[in-house]
Design a protein around this motif. Structure first.
Motif, PDB file in Angstrom:
ATOM      1  N   GLU A  33       0.874  -1.155   0.101  1.00  0.00           N
ATOM      2  CA  GLU A  33      -0.066   0.068   0.022  1.00  0.00           C
ATOM      3  C   GLU A  33       0.830   1.334  -0.158  1.00  0.00           C
ATOM      4  O   GLU A  33       0.708   2.299  -0.902  1.00  0.00           O
ATOM      5  CB  GLU A  33      -1.088  -0.190   1.083  1.00  0.00           C
ATOM      6  CG  GLU A  33      -2.121  -0.928   1.089  1.00  0.00           C
ATOM      7  CD  GLU A  33      -3.201  -0.538   0.174  1.00  0.00           C
ATOM      8  OE1 GLU A  33      -3.282   0.796  -0.401  1.00  0.00           O
ATOM      9  OE2 GLU A  33      -3.988  -1.329  -0.454  1.00  0.00           O
ATOM     10  N   PRO A  34       1.841   1.440   0.880  1.00  0.00           N
ATOM     11  CA  PRO A  34       2.934   2.543   0.799  1.00  0.00           C
ATOM     12  C   PRO A  34       3.356   2.667  -0.632  1.00  0.00           C
ATOM     13  O   PRO A  34       3.682   3.793  -1.331  1.00  0.00           O
ATOM     14  CB  PRO A  34       3.847   2.470   1.842  1.00  0.00           C
ATOM     15  CG  PRO A  34       3.072   1.680   2.980  1.00  0.00           C
ATOM     16  CD  PRO A  34       2.111   0.684   2.133  1.00  0.00           C
ATOM     17  N   LEU A  35       3.850   1.559  -1.275  1.00  0.00           N
ATOM     18  CA  LEU A  35       4.339   1.659  -2.623  1.00  0.00           C
ATOM     19  C   LEU A  35       3.407   2.088  -3.675  1.00  0.00           C
ATOM     20  O   LEU A  35       3.583   2.972  -4.494  1.00  0.00           O
ATOM     21  CB  LEU A  35       5.007   0.238  -2.973  1.00  0.00           C
ATOM     22  CG  LEU A  35       5.557   0.076  -4.608  1.00  0.00           C
ATOM     23  CD1 LEU A  35       6.720   1.101  -4.589  1.00  0.00           C
ATOM     24  CD2 LEU A  35       6.053  -1.320  -4.469  1.00  0.00           C
ATOM     25  N   ILE A  44       3.338   5.685  -3.350  1.00  0.00           N
ATOM     26  CA  ILE A  44       4.207   6.518  -3.859  1.00  0.00           C
ATOM     27  C   ILE A  44       4.124   6.668  -5.450  1.00  0.00           C
ATOM     28  O   ILE A  44       4.224   7.563  -5.911  1.00  0.00           O
ATOM     29  CB  ILE A  44       5.724   5.764  -3.599  1.00  0.00           C
ATOM     30  CG1 ILE A  44       6.105   6.021  -2.290  1.00  0.00           C
ATOM     31  CG2 ILE A  44       6.736   6.449  -4.234  1.00  0.00           C
ATOM     32  CD1 ILE A  44       7.266   4.954  -1.626  1.00  0.00           C
ATOM     33  N   GLN A  45       3.757   5.455  -6.123  1.00  0.00           N
ATOM     34  CA  GLN A  45       3.421   5.416  -7.381  1.00  0.00           C
ATOM     35  C   GLN A  45       2.223   6.122  -8.068  1.00  0.00           C
ATOM     36  O   GLN A  45       2.184   6.845  -8.881  1.00  0.00           O
ATOM     37  CB  GLN A  45       3.437   4.019  -7.853  1.00  0.00           C
ATOM     38  CG  GLN A  45       3.713   3.879  -9.225  1.00  0.00           C
ATOM     39  CD  GLN A  45       3.635   2.524  -9.711  1.00  0.00           C
ATOM     40  OE1 GLN A  45       3.620   1.502  -8.993  1.00  0.00           O
ATOM     41  NE2 GLN A  45       3.774   2.213 -11.164  1.00  0.00           N
ATOM     42  N   HIS A  46       1.142   6.042  -7.279  1.00  0.00           N
ATOM     43  CA  HIS A  46      -0.218   6.556  -7.879  1.00  0.00           C
ATOM     44  C   HIS A  46      -0.887   7.664  -6.980  1.00  0.00           C
ATOM     45  O   HIS A  46      -1.768   8.143  -7.389  1.00  0.00           O
ATOM     46  CB  HIS A  46      -1.281   5.368  -7.627  1.00  0.00           C
ATOM     47  CG  HIS A  46      -0.680   4.313  -8.674  1.00  0.00           C
ATOM     48  ND1 HIS A  46      -0.664   4.319 -10.047  1.00  0.00           N
ATOM     49  CD2 HIS A  46      -0.186   3.006  -8.415  1.00  0.00           C
ATOM     50  CE1 HIS A  46      -0.562   3.327 -10.639  1.00  0.00           C
ATOM     51  NE2 HIS A  46       0.035   2.255  -9.693  1.00  0.00           N
ATOM     52  N   GLY A  47      -0.162   8.010  -5.938  1.00  0.00           N
ATOM     53  CA  GLY A  47      -0.569   9.105  -5.184  1.00  0.00           C
ATOM     54  C   GLY A  47      -1.688   8.803  -4.122  1.00  0.00           C
ATOM     55  O   GLY A  47      -2.343   9.856  -3.560  1.00  0.00           O
TER      56      GLY A  47
END
Length: 284
Positions: free
Chosen positions: A86-88, A91-94
């Protein structure tokens, strides 16, 4: 002619050649004096009677299994989903879920490990649209890293212990349920596992401090990798480095020390170990 006997006289051996051959045999025997060395398999390897898989062959075998794990193994830990995937995704999709462990208010988990996987997620999004390619790109990258670490450790087992033990070790890597799950898990403990496998690939070699056969690079690389696994990955993984530290500081291992030189040997080992710890601390 049939029924006759012939005598052949042999030239006397060169004393220097015989001395060289004896010194080579003594040196080879000294090289096999490691704590874990299998004498029978090491002798068989020198005579060519033992066959083992090369590093590249081991990589090909392991890569098949790890790629399958990346595609088909389950996510068995809720922490992997909510603390890392979820944190990744955020980072990628906001947008994405955020647990209290990675929130700025508590900050008990570092974002450094998550950011290490961001390039692979971006690479997957370049291949095709959607989120699935990013997900599998990260898992395949984890499987590739695990493959290289496992193959490196396998070859270290063959070289430092013996071919027979190495084959058993490779079979266990290929068939282990734990490795099937953990090799592609998006968890800090997985990163610690990679670092520890690489560290032990250096640590399995006998420790030597006598010049010119000192194993300074062994001590440095093992120290840095154990430290990286604990600092970036899982802090408690540093416990597995204790046997390496004990051997480095207190065990003669590959050194032959006279009784009167033990004090100097201790000082050399301790200075080398402390120096490697200092250099490793500069990296982190």
């Amino acid at each position: 002619m049939p029924g006759t006997q012939q005598l052949r006289l042999r030239k006397p051996l060169n004393p220097s050649a015989s001395n060289n051959s004896s010194s080579k045999s003594n040196s080879s025997t000294a090289d096999d004096n490691g704590l874990l060395k299998d004498k029978k398999t090491s002798t068989a390897r020198k005579t060519g009677s033992s066959s083992t898989l090369s590093f590249s062959s081991a990589v090909r075998l392991l890569l098949l299994v790890r790629f399958a794990a990346a595609m088909y193994s389950n996510i068995s830990d809720c922490d992997e989903v909510f603390n890392f995937w979820e944190p990744l995704h955020y980072i990628q999709h906001g947008h994405g879920f955020q647990t209290w462990e990675v929130s700025p208010q508590f900050a008990i988990r570092s974002w450094a490990y998550i950011f290490l996987h961001y390039p692979y997620a971006i690479l997957g999004s370049f291949l095709t649209k959607g989120k699935r390619p990013s997900f599998f790109a990260v898992r395949v990258a984890l499987g590739i890293f695990s493959t290289l670490c496992e193959a490196r450790l396998y070859r270290a087992v063959v070289d430092s212990i013996g071919a027979r033990v190495g084959i058993y070790f490779l079979v266990m890597l290929l068939t282990s349920t734990g490795m099937w799950v953990s090799s592609t898990a998006f968890l800090p403990s997985t990163f610690a596992m990679y670092c520890n496998m690489l560290a032990f690939s250096f640590a399995l070699a006998p420790a030597k401090s006598k010049r010119p056969h000192a194993t300074d690079s062994r001590t440095l690389f093992a120290t840095v990798l154990f430290g990286a696994g604990a600092i970036i990955g899982w802090p408690f993984s540093i416990v597995v480095s204790f046997p390496f530290v004990f051997e480095e500081l207190f065990v003669f291992s590959g050194d032959k020390i006279m009784s009167g030189a033990v004090g100097r040997w201790f000082s050399e080992r301790w200075i080398r170990m402390l120096g490697c710890v200092f250099l490793a601390s500069l990296l982190f």
